[in-house]
Design a protein around this motif. Structure first.
Motif, PDB file in Angstrom:
ATOM      1  N   ARG A 157       0.858  -1.173  -0.019  1.00 16.79           N
ATOM      2  CA  ARG A 157      -0.043   0.005   0.116  1.00 16.79           C
ATOM      3  C   ARG A 157       0.807   1.273   0.027  1.00 16.79           C
ATOM      4  O   ARG A 157       1.715   1.674   1.026  1.00 16.79           O
ATOM      5  CB  ARG A 157      -0.940  -0.032   1.111  1.00 16.79           C
ATOM      6  CG  ARG A 157      -2.213  -1.006   1.089  1.00 16.79           C
ATOM      7  CD  ARG A 157      -3.244  -0.319   0.258  1.00 16.79           C
ATOM      8  NE  ARG A 157      -3.841   1.095   0.942  1.00 16.79           N
ATOM      9  CZ  ARG A 157      -4.716   1.038   2.005  1.00 16.79           C
ATOM     10  NH1 ARG A 157      -5.186  -0.154   2.395  1.00 16.79           N
ATOM     11  NH2 ARG A 157      -4.859   2.123   2.334  1.00 16.79           N
ATOM     12  N   CYS A 264      -7.873  -5.930   1.210  1.00 15.81           N
ATOM     13  CA  CYS A 264      -8.961  -5.126   0.615  1.00 15.81           C
ATOM     14  C   CYS A 264      -9.776  -4.558   2.086  1.00 15.81           C
ATOM     15  O   CYS A 264     -10.340  -3.449   1.829  1.00 15.81           O
ATOM     16  CB  CYS A 264      -9.755  -5.843  -0.416  1.00 15.81           C
ATOM     17  SG  CYS A 264      -9.269  -6.016  -1.877  1.00 15.81           S
ATOM     18  N   LYS A 265      -9.571  -4.980   3.031  1.00 17.04           N
ATOM     19  CA  LYS A 265     -10.034  -4.440   4.179  1.00 17.04           C
ATOM     20  C   LYS A 265      -9.240  -3.626   4.971  1.00 17.04           C
ATOM     21  O   LYS A 265      -9.721  -3.015   5.929  1.00 17.04           O
ATOM     22  CB  LYS A 265     -10.563  -5.761   5.249  1.00 17.04           C
ATOM     23  CG  LYS A 265     -11.555  -6.860   4.463  1.00 17.04           C
ATOM     24  CD  LYS A 265     -11.670  -7.800   5.491  1.00 17.04           C
ATOM     25  CE  LYS A 265     -12.750  -8.817   5.043  1.00 17.04           C
ATOM     26  NZ  LYS A 265     -12.920 -10.108   5.975  1.00 17.04           N
ATOM     27  N   ILE A 282      -7.913  -6.537  -7.314  1.00 19.54           N
ATOM     28  CA  ILE A 282      -8.843  -5.380  -7.797  1.00 19.54           C
ATOM     29  C   ILE A 282      -9.720  -6.031  -8.710  1.00 19.54           C
ATOM     30  O   ILE A 282     -10.462  -5.131  -9.268  1.00 19.54           O
ATOM     31  CB  ILE A 282      -7.684  -4.406  -8.775  1.00 19.54           C
ATOM     32  CG1 ILE A 282      -7.263  -5.134  -9.941  1.00 19.54           C
ATOM     33  CG2 ILE A 282      -6.727  -3.949  -7.784  1.00 19.54           C
ATOM     34  CD1 ILE A 282      -6.655  -4.346 -10.914  1.00 19.54           C
ATOM     35  N   GLU A 284     -13.465  -7.029  -9.616  1.00 20.26           N
ATOM     36  CA  GLU A 284     -14.673  -6.181  -9.264  1.00 20.26           C
ATOM     37  C   GLU A 284     -15.761  -6.884  -8.403  1.00 20.26           C
ATOM     38  O   GLU A 284     -16.516  -6.468  -7.828  1.00 20.26           O
ATOM     39  CB  GLU A 284     -15.379  -5.602 -10.445  1.00 20.26           C
ATOM     40  CG  GLU A 284     -14.524  -4.524 -11.365  1.00 20.26           C
ATOM     41  CD  GLU A 284     -15.219  -3.988 -12.399  1.00 20.26           C
ATOM     42  OE1 GLU A 284     -16.384  -4.456 -12.656  1.00 20.26           O
ATOM     43  OE2 GLU A 284     -14.554  -3.038 -12.998  1.00 20.26           O
ATOM     44  N   ASP A 286     -15.117  -9.413  -5.774  1.00 18.29           N
ATOM     45  CA  ASP A 286     -15.034  -9.169  -4.306  1.00 18.29           C
ATOM     46  C   ASP A 286     -13.634  -8.671  -3.985  1.00 18.29           C
ATOM     47  O   ASP A 286     -13.148  -8.784  -2.879  1.00 18.29           O
ATOM     48  CB  ASP A 286     -14.989 -10.790  -3.727  1.00 18.29           C
ATOM     49  CG  ASP A 286     -13.949 -11.750  -4.120  1.00 18.29           C
ATOM     50  OD1 ASP A 286     -13.320 -11.351  -5.162  1.00 18.29           O
ATOM     51  OD2 ASP A 286     -13.811 -12.950  -3.613  1.00 18.29           O
ATOM     52  N   CYS A 288     -10.885  -4.892  -4.608  1.00 19.14           N
ATOM     53  CA  CYS A 288     -11.280  -3.395  -4.184  1.00 19.14           C
ATOM     54  C   CYS A 288     -10.492  -2.725  -5.560  1.00 19.14           C
ATOM     55  O   CYS A 288      -9.318  -2.260  -5.192  1.00 19.14           O
ATOM     56  CB  CYS A 288     -10.641  -3.189  -2.902  1.00 19.14           C
ATOM     57  SG  CYS A 288      -8.755  -3.910  -2.664  1.00 19.14           S
ATOM     58  N   GLU A 290     -11.173   0.011  -6.368  1.00 19.10           N
ATOM     59  CA  GLU A 290     -10.861   1.515  -6.037  1.00 19.10           C
ATOM     60  C   GLU A 290      -9.484   1.864  -5.517  1.00 19.10           C
ATOM     61  O   GLU A 290      -8.894   2.987  -5.409  1.00 19.10           O
ATOM     62  CB  GLU A 290     -11.894   1.922  -4.777  1.00 19.10           C
ATOM     63  CG  GLU A 290     -11.764   1.325  -3.650  1.00 19.10           C
ATOM     64  CD  GLU A 290     -12.384  -0.019  -3.415  1.00 19.10           C
ATOM     65  OE1 GLU A 290     -12.465  -0.701  -2.391  1.00 19.10           O
ATOM     66  OE2 GLU A 290     -12.833  -0.586  -4.519  1.00 19.10           O
ATOM     67  N   LEU A 291      -8.743   0.727  -4.796  1.00 17.25           N
ATOM     68  CA  LEU A 291      -7.528   0.928  -4.460  1.00 17.25           C
ATOM     69  C   LEU A 291      -6.110   0.650  -5.208  1.00 17.25           C
ATOM     70  O   LEU A 291      -5.094   0.726  -5.013  1.00 17.25           O
ATOM     71  CB  LEU A 291      -7.115  -0.203  -3.261  1.00 17.25           C
ATOM     72  CG  LEU A 291      -7.594   0.105  -1.948  1.00 17.25           C
ATOM     73  CD1 LEU A 291      -7.346  -0.967  -0.926  1.00 17.25           C
ATOM     74  CD2 LEU A 291      -7.352   1.246  -1.331  1.00 17.25           C
TER      75      LEU A 291
END
Length: 426
Positions: A157, A264-265, A282, A284, A286, A288, A290-291
């Protein structure tokens, strides 16, 4: 690129394949004399090879072999071992097949594939990525030319690294320290992992073992000897234990299959995974997506600053069936699939080519570039037809779970050595 968890090939499969018969000599493969013509069948597995590359290979093959035809059949990885076992022993065998690199040696040992040792140099020779060469080699003979590979890298991240004022680690020490700091800085998030390391994740332990000079097992004379309890391997396992104890909040008795969900959490700063892991994170359904802009990737650094740790290279090999009626044509196809033109097209798609001189041609996202860097230093599991049985079992996961739960590293490594030696020497 999707490097799947390959199905294991046990001793029973190898014994079943022994009925394949057929010599393992390649006298006709690529030999001089009258050119062969005919139709050959190519099996490739899963969706890893896009149709545009298949079309390219077909056009190149039929141009190089006037009057001959290439028929392509896409197989699925699920159940491929059983399908190959049946097909390679039948009178209707495909000519060229794709094998997962942990599957290959059982088929090689059973005589199901053509010995193409005399074609190795023409197929790439010393330029081929060594760990995939090892999976295509049995008893000193070459059966399976590398097709493509995928190395594990570190996903992270970017925002969390920046918040903790951390740079990309350049050594094992810096990597572990960064994981510890990320965990400390995000302690308000329950079960947060600076480095996500579930107890059963044995693939992720190998780089630390290898980088210290250790190994899983080596052949001494005619017998395999477990080496996980060697001082070098213990040093690597001790680093793994430090990550588990101080940098990870992952379950100590789980595997890495669902690590992307915790990522993703917001519970993960860094995780080690194959190049296709980004697509899983990533997705769609399950994941994320958006990250995506906050996700970076780098090759796992080694013990020496500026180096990369040896990576386990997953991937595939291509081989000619021992029952092929057109071994010369089949070998001609192998040369196209392993050739610079085809392999450069793989690189253009972000996949890992199997020639070291082409690794710099990999394009695409950070994960693809990181894979190419990692692939410059790769290793493979013990080169034994019995290895797949170990991979199907729980020796390595059991050892790591016990270590994660506080058991003595040396004692657990010794127990694993005994089990591995027994399995490889059967």
């Amino acid at each position: 690129m999707k490097i799947r968890a390959l199905a294991a090939v046990g001793l029973a499969t190898a014994l079943a394949l022994s009925a394949c018969g057929g010599g393992s000599d390649s006298d006709d493969a690529g030999s001089e004399g009258e050119a062969q013509t005919g139709t050959i069948r190519l099996w490739l597995n899963g969706e890893d090879t896009p149709q545009e590359l298949v079309d390219y290979a077909k056009a190149e093959f039929e141009k190089a072999n006037p009057g001959s035809t290439l028929e392509f059949e896409r197989q699925q990885w699920t159940g491929i071992v059983e399908k190959l076992t049946t097909s390679l022993s039948s009178s209707d065998s495909p000519d060229v097949v794709e094998l997962g690199n942990t599957q290959a040696q059982a088929f090689e040992a059973a005589g199901a594939l053509l010995d193409i040792t005399d074609q190795k140099e023409a197929l790439g020779g010393d330029d081929l990525v060594q760990s995939l060469v090892e999976s295509g080699t049995y008893d000193g003979k070459f059966y399976g030319v590398p097709y493509y590979g995928g190395a594990r890298v570190v996903f992270y991240r970017k925002d969390l690294m920046e918040k903790s004022k951390l740079e990309i680690p350049t050594s094992t020490e810096e990597f572990v320290a960064a994981g510890v700091k990320l965990k400390q800085d995000n302690a308000s998030e329950s079960d947060f992992s600076g480095i996500y390391y579930p107890g059963k994740y044995w693939y992720a332990a190998l780089p630390f073992i290898w980088d210290e000079g250790g190994d899983i097992a080596v052949k001494e004379g005619e017998s395999w000897v477990g080496k996980l309890s060697s001082p070098e391997s213990i040093a690597g396992l001790t680093t793994v234990k430090k990550i588990m104890d101080e940098a990870s909040g992952a379950p100590k008795d789980a595997d890495e299959a669902k690590d992307y969900l915790d990522f993703c959490k917001g519970k993960v700063g860094m995780l080690m995974g194959p190049g296709w892991k980004l697509g899983q994170i990533i997705n769609e359904e399950d994941g994320c997506p958006e990250l995506e802009k906050q996700i970076g990737a780098f090759a796992l650094p080694g013990k020496t600053a500026g180096s990369t740790a040896p990576a386990f290279l997953g991937g595939s090999n291509l081989a000619v069936s021992a029952k092929s009626e057109h071994p010369q044509l089949a070998t001609s196809l192998l040369k196209i699939l392993a050739g610079d033109g085809y392999q450069t097209k793989l690189a253009d798609l972000g996949l890992l080519p199997v020639k070291k001189t082409l690794l710099s041609e990999v394009s695409g996202d950070e994960a693809a570039v990181a894979q190419a860097k990692a692939a410059e230093n790769t290793r493979f599991t013990p080169a034994s037809e019995n290895w797949a049985g170990i991979e199907a079992g729980s020796v390595l996961p059991d050892m790591l779970v016990a270590i994660a739960q506080g058991k003595d590293v040396a004692a657990e490594a010794k127990t694993a050595d005994e089990a591995i030696a027994a399995a490889l020497n059967q």
